[in-house]
Design an enzyme around this catalytic site. Structure first.
Site, PDB file in Angstrom:
ATOM      1  N   LYS A 113       0.832  -1.215   0.000  1.00 39.46           N
ATOM      2  CA  LYS A 113       0.000   0.000   0.000  1.00 39.46           C
ATOM      3  C   LYS A 113       0.859   1.253   0.000  1.00 39.46           C
ATOM      4  CE  LYS A 113      -4.160  -1.803   2.228  1.00 39.46           C
ATOM      5  NZ  LYS A 113      -5.082  -1.662   3.336  1.00 39.46           N
ATOM      6  N   LYS A 199      -5.006 -10.954  -6.069  1.00 42.04           N
ATOM      7  CA  LYS A 199      -6.227 -11.173  -5.287  1.00 42.04           C
ATOM      8  C   LYS A 199      -7.292 -10.118  -5.634  1.00 42.04           C
ATOM      9  CE  LYS A 199      -5.444  -8.459  -1.231  1.00 42.04           C
ATOM     10  NZ  LYS A 199      -5.566  -8.143   0.121  1.00 42.04           N
ATOM     11  N   LYS A 202     -10.534  -4.291  -3.147  1.00 48.64           N
ATOM     12  CA  LYS A 202     -11.331  -3.063  -3.257  1.00 48.64           C
ATOM     13  C   LYS A 202     -10.538  -1.967  -3.950  1.00 48.64           C
ATOM     14  CE  LYS A 202     -13.515  -3.709   1.225  1.00 48.64           C
ATOM     15  NZ  LYS A 202     -13.466  -3.308   2.620  1.00 48.64           N
TER      16      LYS A 202
HETATM   17  P1  TYM Z   1     -10.328  -6.105   4.765  1.00 47.92           P
HETATM   18  O1  TYM Z   1     -11.364  -5.107   5.074  1.00 47.92           O
HETATM   19  O2  TYM Z   1      -9.307  -5.800   3.713  1.00 47.92           O
HETATM   20  O3  TYM Z   1     -10.983  -7.482   4.366  1.00 47.92           O
HETATM   21  C1  TYM Z   1     -11.992  -8.062   5.185  1.00 47.92           C
HETATM   22  C2  TYM Z   1     -11.901  -9.559   5.161  1.00 47.92           C
HETATM   23  O4  TYM Z   1     -11.969 -10.036   3.803  1.00 47.92           O
HETATM   24  C3  TYM Z   1     -10.871 -10.888   3.536  1.00 47.92           C
HETATM   25  N1  TYM Z   1     -10.494 -10.726   2.126  1.00 47.92           N
HETATM   26  C4  TYM Z   1     -10.399 -11.733   1.252  1.00 47.92           C
HETATM   27  N2  TYM Z   1     -10.604 -13.054   1.400  1.00 47.92           N
HETATM   28  C5  TYM Z   1     -10.453 -13.829   0.302  1.00 47.92           C
HETATM   29  N3  TYM Z   1     -10.098 -13.344  -0.914  1.00 47.92           N
HETATM   30  C6  TYM Z   1      -9.883 -12.030  -1.108  1.00 47.92           C
HETATM   31  N4  TYM Z   1      -9.571 -11.564  -2.306  1.00 47.92           N
HETATM   32  C7  TYM Z   1     -10.033 -11.150   0.014  1.00 47.92           C
HETATM   33  N5  TYM Z   1      -9.912  -9.816   0.185  1.00 47.92           N
HETATM   34  C8  TYM Z   1     -10.196  -9.567   1.484  1.00 47.92           C
HETATM   35  C9  TYM Z   1      -9.766 -10.421   4.465  1.00 47.92           C
HETATM   36  O5  TYM Z   1      -8.811 -11.429   4.694  1.00 47.92           O
HETATM   37  C10 TYM Z   1     -10.550 -10.086   5.715  1.00 47.92           C
HETATM   38  O6  TYM Z   1     -10.794 -11.237   6.486  1.00 47.92           O
HETATM   39  N6  TYM Z   1      -7.203  -5.580   8.533  1.00 47.92           N
HETATM   40  C11 TYM Z   1      -8.450  -6.170   8.146  1.00 47.92           C
HETATM   41  C12 TYM Z   1      -9.629  -5.678   8.962  1.00 47.92           C
HETATM   42  C13 TYM Z   1      -9.411  -5.832  10.430  1.00 47.92           C
HETATM   43  C14 TYM Z   1      -9.492  -7.042  11.167  1.00 47.92           C
HETATM   44  C15 TYM Z   1      -9.205  -6.680  12.506  1.00 47.92           C
HETATM   45  C16 TYM Z   1      -9.769  -8.360  10.822  1.00 47.92           C
HETATM   46  C17 TYM Z   1      -9.116  -4.835  11.282  1.00 47.92           C
HETATM   47  N7  TYM Z   1      -8.979  -5.327  12.552  1.00 47.92           N
HETATM   48  C18 TYM Z   1      -9.201  -7.631  13.508  1.00 47.92           C
HETATM   49  C19 TYM Z   1      -9.759  -9.314  11.844  1.00 47.92           C
HETATM   50  C20 TYM Z   1      -9.467  -8.952  13.177  1.00 47.92           C
HETATM   51  C21 TYM Z   1      -8.710  -5.809   6.720  1.00 47.92           C
HETATM   52  O7  TYM Z   1      -8.219  -4.856   6.193  1.00 47.92           O
HETATM   53  O8  TYM Z   1      -9.596  -6.568   6.099  1.00 47.92           O
END
Ligand code: TYM
Length: 336
Positions: A113, A199, A202
């Site tokens: 990022k 992958k 967003k």
């Molecule tokens: P975020 O918002 O990017 O994504 C949310 C969840 O979606 C999963 N994910 C995917 N899984 C499969 N294939 C993909 N292409 C894909 N893109 C996203 C992510 O693995 C995630 O589970 N840092 C985290 C949010 C967060 C969080 C936490 C999660 C903040 N604090 C505490 C768990 C526990 C994030 O940016 O996810």
């Protein structure tokens, strides 16, 4: 015996795509009855990249409707907004002071990022995984269900917990619970529709690269029609030369609730012209009930407000207990 605790969250950065659904929410829904669950909206994480204040609140609200529309059950799950529980920010500061800088500089997502942002990388982007550790450790989570891309952040969370326990805990009384990641094989890494080696994300500038949970049928049809394929007839899983083929078959499998073996047999002699309409139909049918429920929920703002108010209240009680425990172990003077 009391149930084990699950915690997870998603950033409030616009629409959710199939990766978020299949890698995260769908799994939460599947396991929720067996656990005591906390699912939150990571709005503090959403401002680690430049954001638009005009849409932040609305995105948070929409994500709440999405969680419920996907089947999060308030009987066993608490949902809340991260910024409504101030302990997240406070524990992050405490963790900042005990986390070595080079642990954060190693994080792959930060590096990826940061490159995209050039000169303007904020401190928050580097500190992001520490906030994530605070999110998890505040709730004494046993299990954290996420997609594959969050694995490194969870390892860091475990390292931070172990460091706090090591430096400030007593032998038989650790300060923090060390959580386990839960990364399901199926759906843990949904790939882009325009490049099966990247992958689904967003932040990909091309909308054609992802199917959003709220995409209307026409958009789903168009995206699948235009998605990248290959010139080979006969569709197979697990061929490293055909990443798009593997990804599209996997989507068909999971969205259609089929086994890998069933799909392998069904599609072994198919060409793309036959497969794409099938995938389109399956994706539309899988998302339709979620979209209907979402629209229903979005028209009842008072209900969602109440759910979020109750969620924040309950989450704050749990989070503040942990925060107090950490502050005590670090030696702070308690409020007088
Ligand atoms: P975020 O918002 O990017 O994504 C949310 C969840 O979606 C999963 N994910 C995917 N899984 C499969 N294939 C993909 N292409 C894909 N893109 C996203 C992510 O693995 C995630 O589970 N840092 C985290 C949010 C967060 C969080 C936490 C999660 C903040 N604090 C505490 C768990 C526990 C994030 O940016 O996810």
């Amino acid at each position: 015996m009391s149930k084990k605790r699950v915690l997870s969250g998603i950033q409030t950065t616009g629409n959710l795509h199939l990766g978020n659904y299949l890698g995260a929410i769908r799994n939460w829904v599947d396991i929720q009855q067996d656990y005591d669950n906390y699912f939150f909206f990571a709005d503090l994480h959403a401002i680690t990249v430049p954001h638009d204040p005009k849409v932040l609140a609305e995105n948070t609200f929409k994500l709440a409707a999405v969680y419920l529309a996907c089947g999060i059950d308030l009987e066993c799950s608490t949902i809340f907004v991260q910024s409504h529980v101030s302990a997240h920010s406070e524990l992050t500061w405490l963790f900042n002071c005990i986390t070595p800088l080079n642990w954060l500089e190693r994080m792959i997502q930060f590096k990826e990022k940061a490159v995209k942002q050039g000169e303007n990388v904020g401190v928050g982007l580097l500190d992001y995984p520490v906030l994530m550790a605070a999110d998890i450790l505040l709730y004494d989570a046993d299990v954290v269900p996420v997609g594959e891309d969050q694995k490194q952040h969870l390892e860091l969370t475990r390292d931070i917990a172990a460091r706090v326990n090591d430096k400030f805990g007593k032998k038989k009384q650790p300060v923090l619970k060390v959580p386990e990641p839960m990364i399901r094989k199926e759906g843990a890494r949904v790939m882009s529709l325009t490049d099966g080696t990247k992958k689904m994300s967003k932040s990909d500038p091309s909308e054609l690269s992802r199917i959003d949970l709220l995409d209307p049928p026409e958009a789903i049809k168009r995206k699948i029609k235009k998605c990248k394929t290959d010139p080979v007839k006969g569709l197979v899983f697990d061929d490293p030369e055909r990443p798009e083929c593997h990804n599209l078959l996997s989507l068909y499998q999971i969205l259609g609730n089929k086994t890998k073996e069933e799909v392998a047999v069904e599609c072994q002699d198919m060409g793309w012209g036959q497969f794409k309409p099938l995938l389109t139909e399956t994706a539309i049918a899988a998302l339709e009930p979620i979209q209907n429920k979402y629209n229903e929920l979005m028209s009842d703002r008072n209900y969602l407000d109440k759910v979020l108010r109750d969620g924040a209240e309950k989450a704050s009680i749990t989070a503040n207990q942990t925060l107090t425990r950490v502050k005590d172990s670090l030696g702070f003077l308690p409020p007088l």
